[in-house]
Write an enzyme that holds these catalytic residues in place. Structure first.
Site, PDB file in Angstrom:
ATOM      1  N   ASP A  21     -11.869   0.749  -1.128  1.00 14.62           N
ATOM      2  CA  ASP A  21     -10.419   0.622  -1.300  1.00 14.62           C
ATOM      3  C   ASP A  21      -9.818   1.189  -0.018  1.00 14.62           C
ATOM      4  O   ASP A  21      -9.207   2.244  -0.016  1.00 14.62           O
ATOM      5  CB  ASP A  21      -9.963   1.400  -2.551  1.00 14.62           C
ATOM      6  CG  ASP A  21      -8.467   1.219  -2.816  1.00 14.62           C
ATOM      7  OD1 ASP A  21      -7.846   0.367  -2.154  1.00 14.62           O
ATOM      8  OD2 ASP A  21      -7.939   1.947  -3.671  1.00 14.62           O
ATOM      9  N   ASN A  63       0.825  -1.207   0.000  1.00 16.37           N
ATOM     10  CA  ASN A  63       0.000   0.000   0.000  1.00 16.37           C
ATOM     11  C   ASN A  63       0.869   1.271   0.000  1.00 16.37           C
ATOM     12  O   ASN A  63       1.972   1.265  -0.513  1.00 16.37           O
ATOM     13  CB  ASN A  63      -1.045  -0.045   1.125  1.00 16.37           C
ATOM     14  CG  ASN A  63      -2.287   0.726   0.750  1.00 16.37           C
ATOM     15  OD1 ASN A  63      -2.288   1.951   0.772  1.00 16.37           O
ATOM     16  ND2 ASN A  63      -3.329   0.020   0.345  1.00 16.37           N
ATOM     17  N   ARG A  64       0.353   2.362   0.577  1.00 20.40           N
ATOM     18  CA  ARG A  64       0.932   3.677   0.302  1.00 20.40           C
ATOM     19  C   ARG A  64       1.992   4.133   1.309  1.00 20.40           C
ATOM     20  O   ARG A  64       1.897   3.810   2.497  1.00 20.40           O
ATOM     21  CB  ARG A  64      -0.211   4.715   0.248  1.00 20.40           C
ATOM     22  CG  ARG A  64      -1.047   4.552  -1.018  1.00 20.40           C
ATOM     23  CD  ARG A  64      -2.442   5.147  -0.893  1.00 20.40           C
ATOM     24  NE  ARG A  64      -3.207   4.961  -2.120  1.00 20.40           N
ATOM     25  CZ  ARG A  64      -3.767   3.801  -2.489  1.00 20.40           C
ATOM     26  NH1 ARG A  64      -3.646   2.718  -1.726  1.00 20.40           N
ATOM     27  NH2 ARG A  64      -4.434   3.701  -3.612  1.00 20.40           N
ATOM     28  N   GLN A  77      -6.924  -4.650   3.807  1.00 14.55           N
ATOM     29  CA  GLN A  77      -7.402  -3.717   2.787  1.00 14.55           C
ATOM     30  C   GLN A  77      -8.501  -4.417   2.009  1.00 14.55           C
ATOM     31  O   GLN A  77      -8.298  -5.504   1.469  1.00 14.55           O
ATOM     32  CB  GLN A  77      -6.246  -3.366   1.839  1.00 14.55           C
ATOM     33  CG  GLN A  77      -6.576  -2.343   0.788  1.00 14.55           C
ATOM     34  CD  GLN A  77      -6.386  -0.900   1.283  1.00 14.55           C
ATOM     35  OE1 GLN A  77      -5.906  -0.669   2.396  1.00 14.55           O
ATOM     36  NE2 GLN A  77      -6.766   0.061   0.469  1.00 14.55           N
ATOM     37  N   HIS A  96      -1.888 -10.013  -3.169  1.00 11.71           N
ATOM     38  CA  HIS A  96      -2.906  -9.163  -3.787  1.00 11.71           C
ATOM     39  C   HIS A  96      -3.863  -9.951  -4.688  1.00 11.71           C
ATOM     40  O   HIS A  96      -4.225  -9.495  -5.780  1.00 11.71           O
ATOM     41  CB  HIS A  96      -2.214  -8.044  -4.568  1.00 11.71           C
ATOM     42  CG  HIS A  96      -2.980  -6.772  -4.635  1.00 11.71           C
ATOM     43  ND1 HIS A  96      -4.277  -6.712  -5.108  1.00 11.71           N
ATOM     44  CD2 HIS A  96      -2.654  -5.511  -4.280  1.00 11.71           C
ATOM     45  CE1 HIS A  96      -4.685  -5.458  -5.047  1.00 11.71           C
ATOM     46  NE2 HIS A  96      -3.730  -4.714  -4.545  1.00 11.71           N
ATOM     47  N   TYR A 139      -7.375 -11.314  -6.027  1.00 13.41           N
ATOM     48  CA  TYR A 139      -8.749 -10.828  -6.088  1.00 13.41           C
ATOM     49  C   TYR A 139      -9.643 -12.053  -6.142  1.00 13.41           C
ATOM     50  O   TYR A 139      -9.567 -12.832  -7.092  1.00 13.41           O
ATOM     51  CB  TYR A 139      -8.998 -10.006  -7.349  1.00 13.41           C
ATOM     52  CG  TYR A 139      -8.218  -8.724  -7.460  1.00 13.41           C
ATOM     53  CD1 TYR A 139      -6.829  -8.727  -7.555  1.00 13.41           C
ATOM     54  CD2 TYR A 139      -8.877  -7.501  -7.517  1.00 13.41           C
ATOM     55  CE1 TYR A 139      -6.116  -7.539  -7.687  1.00 13.41           C
ATOM     56  CE2 TYR A 139      -8.171  -6.314  -7.663  1.00 13.41           C
ATOM     57  CZ  TYR A 139      -6.794  -6.339  -7.737  1.00 13.41           C
ATOM     58  OH  TYR A 139      -6.096  -5.174  -7.880  1.00 13.41           O
ATOM     59  N   GLU A 191      -6.450  -7.798   1.417  1.00  9.53           N
ATOM     60  CA  GLU A 191      -4.998  -7.761   1.612  1.00  9.53           C
ATOM     61  C   GLU A 191      -4.676  -7.547   3.078  1.00  9.53           C
ATOM     62  O   GLU A 191      -4.869  -6.454   3.602  1.00  9.53           O
ATOM     63  CB  GLU A 191      -4.409  -6.611   0.789  1.00  9.53           C
ATOM     64  CG  GLU A 191      -4.791  -6.625  -0.672  1.00  9.53           C
ATOM     65  CD  GLU A 191      -4.825  -5.215  -1.274  1.00  9.53           C
ATOM     66  OE1 GLU A 191      -3.825  -4.490  -1.170  1.00  9.53           O
ATOM     67  OE2 GLU A 191      -5.862  -4.839  -1.837  1.00  9.53           O
ATOM     68  N   HIS A 220       2.635   0.099  -3.116  1.00 13.53           N
ATOM     69  CA  HIS A 220       3.101  -1.288  -3.154  1.00 13.53           C
ATOM     70  C   HIS A 220       4.603  -1.401  -3.361  1.00 13.53           C
ATOM     71  O   HIS A 220       5.092  -2.177  -4.182  1.00 13.53           O
ATOM     72  CB  HIS A 220       2.331  -2.057  -4.232  1.00 13.53           C
ATOM     73  CG  HIS A 220       0.865  -2.192  -3.933  1.00 13.53           C
ATOM     74  ND1 HIS A 220       0.364  -2.271  -2.663  1.00 13.53           N
ATOM     75  CD2 HIS A 220      -0.220  -2.250  -4.756  1.00 13.53           C
ATOM     76  CE1 HIS A 220      -0.953  -2.377  -2.695  1.00 13.53           C
ATOM     77  NE2 HIS A 220      -1.334  -2.356  -3.956  1.00 13.53           N
TER      78      HIS A 220
HETATM   79  C1  BGC Z   1      -4.752  -0.220  -3.475  1.00 19.50           C
HETATM   80  C2  BGC Z   1      -5.478   0.379  -4.658  1.00 19.50           C
HETATM   81  C3  BGC Z   1      -4.770  -0.036  -5.905  1.00 19.50           C
HETATM   82  C4  BGC Z   1      -4.771  -1.541  -5.962  1.00 19.50           C
HETATM   83  C5  BGC Z   1      -4.118  -2.114  -7.175  1.00 19.50           C
HETATM   84  C6  BGC Z   1      -4.798  -1.704  -3.621  1.00 19.50           C
HETATM   85  O1  BGC Z   1      -4.113  -2.292  -2.570  1.00 19.50           O
HETATM   86  O2  BGC Z   1      -5.272   0.206  -2.266  1.00 19.50           O
HETATM   87  O3  BGC Z   1      -5.574   1.753  -4.542  1.00 19.50           O
HETATM   88  O4  BGC Z   1      -5.343   0.527  -7.047  1.00 19.50           O
HETATM   89  O5  BGC Z   1      -4.166  -2.063  -4.811  1.00 19.50           O
HETATM   90  O6  BGC Z   1      -2.794  -1.856  -7.245  1.00 19.50           O
END
Ligand code: BGC
Length: 351
Positions: free
Chosen positions: A248, A80-81, A285, A176, A178, A315, A106
């Site tokens: 998100d 994440n950020r 997440q 990650h 889905y 996540e 990431h």
């Molecule tokens: C993030 C999203 C991002 C996605 C795909 C997620 O973990 O929070 O903002 O677009 O990952 O990379």
């Protein structure tokens, strides 16, 4: 049983392998060396019919496109950020790639988009390993991450991350994937029911960067303390949600003592498939693919395209941008030459 095959090649010619673990029920997971990723995951429905419950692609090269959403890949060194693409740790400043807006997403990407080594293969497990040299993507220390995937006969996919580094450093690994438990990526994930064991979430600014505050979930469109349909309130306006994108966000799990706890339950009523997520990490997440294109050519021939809101990523993680909020967010760091471990389990049921 584990079988190995060639998945394909990247544009630069690198070969990507696939390791398939099959259990006694015939359930299986195919793991690729690219980003130690989950490429497919076949789980039974209530009639015993197996179907692939993760989104993804038939071509390994597609996984290296960040706009396609890090499908099934391991994310590191820091998931994440990271605000402003820099942080201070033990008094030293580190600058990480500004690969989105003014922040790092990431870890900057290298960790997920390169081939890993398949280091050990057992009857029901595969261990992948990746060495990240000191300074790679701005992070400190010669850092090795191992990810052990085990598929048990109880249809549990256990993911164990181990980090070893020659200096104190930071790590926030996640996977990650889905999930779409219908087994058909063309079916909307908004029909799934979801429960998340969290009363609070991390509040964010307009760029989805944590402010440091926690918000109360009770009664809001983000509240999943009671099982309900993902799509029910996903488009309601809400402060910490970007219009049109939907969920998100990071949920703060009840337990913050780093023991293994139930985190979330995802259900698809028609097929009877249910996924229970357990983790020792403090956050999760929920991301429903709101940034993915509504139309796409990319996907699996056997299982539909990777598009808007067709999968739910769950996540497990330390809260996003914990590196700027160590006073408020639960944190644990890597100590020099000591193993740092975290475990997440995806437990599948059908009834
Ligand atoms: C993030 C999203 C991002 C996605 C795909 C997620 O973990 O929070 O903002 O677009 O990952 O990379």
């Amino acid at each position: 049983m584990v079988t190995k095959s060639v998945f394909g090649t990247l544009a630069d010619g690198a070969q990507i392998d696939l390791y398939k673990i099959t259990n006694k029920n015939g359930a299986s997971v195919s793991l690729q060396t690219l980003g130690a990723g989950i490429q497919s995951l076949y789980m039974p429905d209530k009639n015993g019919t197996l179907a692939d419950v993760v989104l993804g692609f038939d071509n390994p090269q597609d996984y290296t496109n960040p706009d396609l959403g890090y499908q099934g890949l391991v994310v590191g060194r820091w998931a994440n950020r990271i605000r402003d693409a820099k942080f201070t740790f033990n008094g030293k400043e580190y600058k990480t790639p500004m690969n989105q807006g003014s922040w790092t997403l990431h870890g900057g990407g290298r960790f997920s988009f390169t081939p890993w080594d398949a280091e050990e293969v057992g009857d029901d497990f595969v261990i992948f390993s990746r060495f990240s040299p000191d300074g790679e993507d701005g992070f400190g220390g010669n850092f090795t991450m191992k990810v052990k995937y085990t598929l048990t006969d109880e249809n549990v996919l256990r993911v164990e991350y181990t980090v070893l580094c020659d200096e104190d450093t930071v790590a926030n690994p996640t996977n990650h994937a889905y999930f779409n438990l219908s087994g058909n990526a063309d079916e909307d994930v908004q029909n799934h029911y979801l429960t998340i064991n969290a009363d609070y979430y991390t509040k964010t600014d307009a760029d989805q960067l944590p402010t440091g505050e926690l918000g109360e979930l009770k009664g809001t469109m983000m509240d999943f303390t009671q099982s309900r349909k993902i799509g029910e309130r996903i488009d309601e306006p809400f402060n910490d949600i970007i219009d049109g994108i939907g969920y998100d966000n990071n949920y703060c799990l009840y337990k913050k003592d780093f023991t293994m706890q139930p985190a979330a339950v995802l259900e698809h009523k028609e097929s009877g498939r249910r996924l229970e997520v357990y983790t020792d990490l403090p956050g999760i997440q929920l991301y429903c693919g709101g940034w993915l294109d509504k139309d796409s050519d990319y996907g699996k021939a056997s299982n539909g395209k990777v598009t808007f809101r067709r999968g739910a990523a769950l996540e497990t993680q330390f809260y996003p941008d914990t590196l700027h909020h160590t006073d408020k967010f639960p944190a644990k760091f890597v100590k020099a030459n000591e193993e740092f471990k975290t475990v997440t389990e995806f437990r599948f049921f059908a009834d």
